[in-house]
Design an enzyme around this catalytic site. Structure first.
Site, PDB file in Angstrom:
ATOM      1  N   CYS A   1      11.665 -36.653  -8.342  1.00 15.73           N
ATOM      2  CA  CYS A   1      11.718 -37.707  -8.987  1.00 15.73           C
ATOM      3  C   CYS A   1      12.937 -37.729 -10.175  1.00 15.73           C
ATOM      4  CB  CYS A   1      10.267 -37.827  -9.503  1.00 15.73           C
ATOM      5  SG  CYS A   1       9.799 -36.465 -10.861  1.00 15.73           S
ATOM      6  N   ARG A   2      12.608 -38.350 -11.062  1.00 12.27           N
ATOM      7  CA  ARG A   2      13.677 -38.053 -12.242  1.00 12.27           C
ATOM      8  C   ARG A   2      13.893 -36.580 -12.649  1.00 12.27           C
ATOM      9  NH1 ARG A   2      12.202 -41.753 -16.134  1.00 12.27           N
ATOM     10  NH2 ARG A   2      11.248 -39.926 -17.148  1.00 12.27           N
TER      11      ARG A   2
END
Length: 103
Positions: free
Chosen positions: A66-67
């Site tokens: 994810c980020r």
């Protein structure tokens, strides 16, 4: 679930013939850049996300990002609870990724 450093993730991914990359970020985040060949499944879609995970082959290896590593950690936990044995979380996520990307 295994939390892997950026280097461990990239190295293991490169040598894993059963590797599948999962991007669990939002569409807006993906539009800003992603790791090539990643399958996009937005974890914020709740049951729809779980339904899509259930369609995947539990025998494969999943490299999830994810980020920053939080949502991908959650995704790996969900995958483990659904019987996936090889789900790897990218510590630091895409924000620290130095490998190939579309950015």
């Amino acid at each position: 679930m295994a939390d892997l450093t950026q280097q461990e993730w990239a190295s293991q991914l490169e040598n894993d013939k059963d590797a599948i990359i999962l991007d669990v970020r939002t569409q807006d985040e993906v539009d800003e850049g992603y790791i090539p060949e990643a399958i996009h499944l937005d974890i914020h879609k709740g049951q729809e996300f779980i339904d899509e995970i259930k369609k995947l082959d539990p025998e494969k290896s999943y490299y999830v990002y994810c980020r920053s590593g939080g949502r991908s950690g959650q995704a790996c936990s969900i995958m483990n609870s659904l019987g996936f044995k090889k789900a790897y979380n990218l510590i630091g996520g895409f924000s620290e990724w130095k490998g190939p990307s579309t950015q």
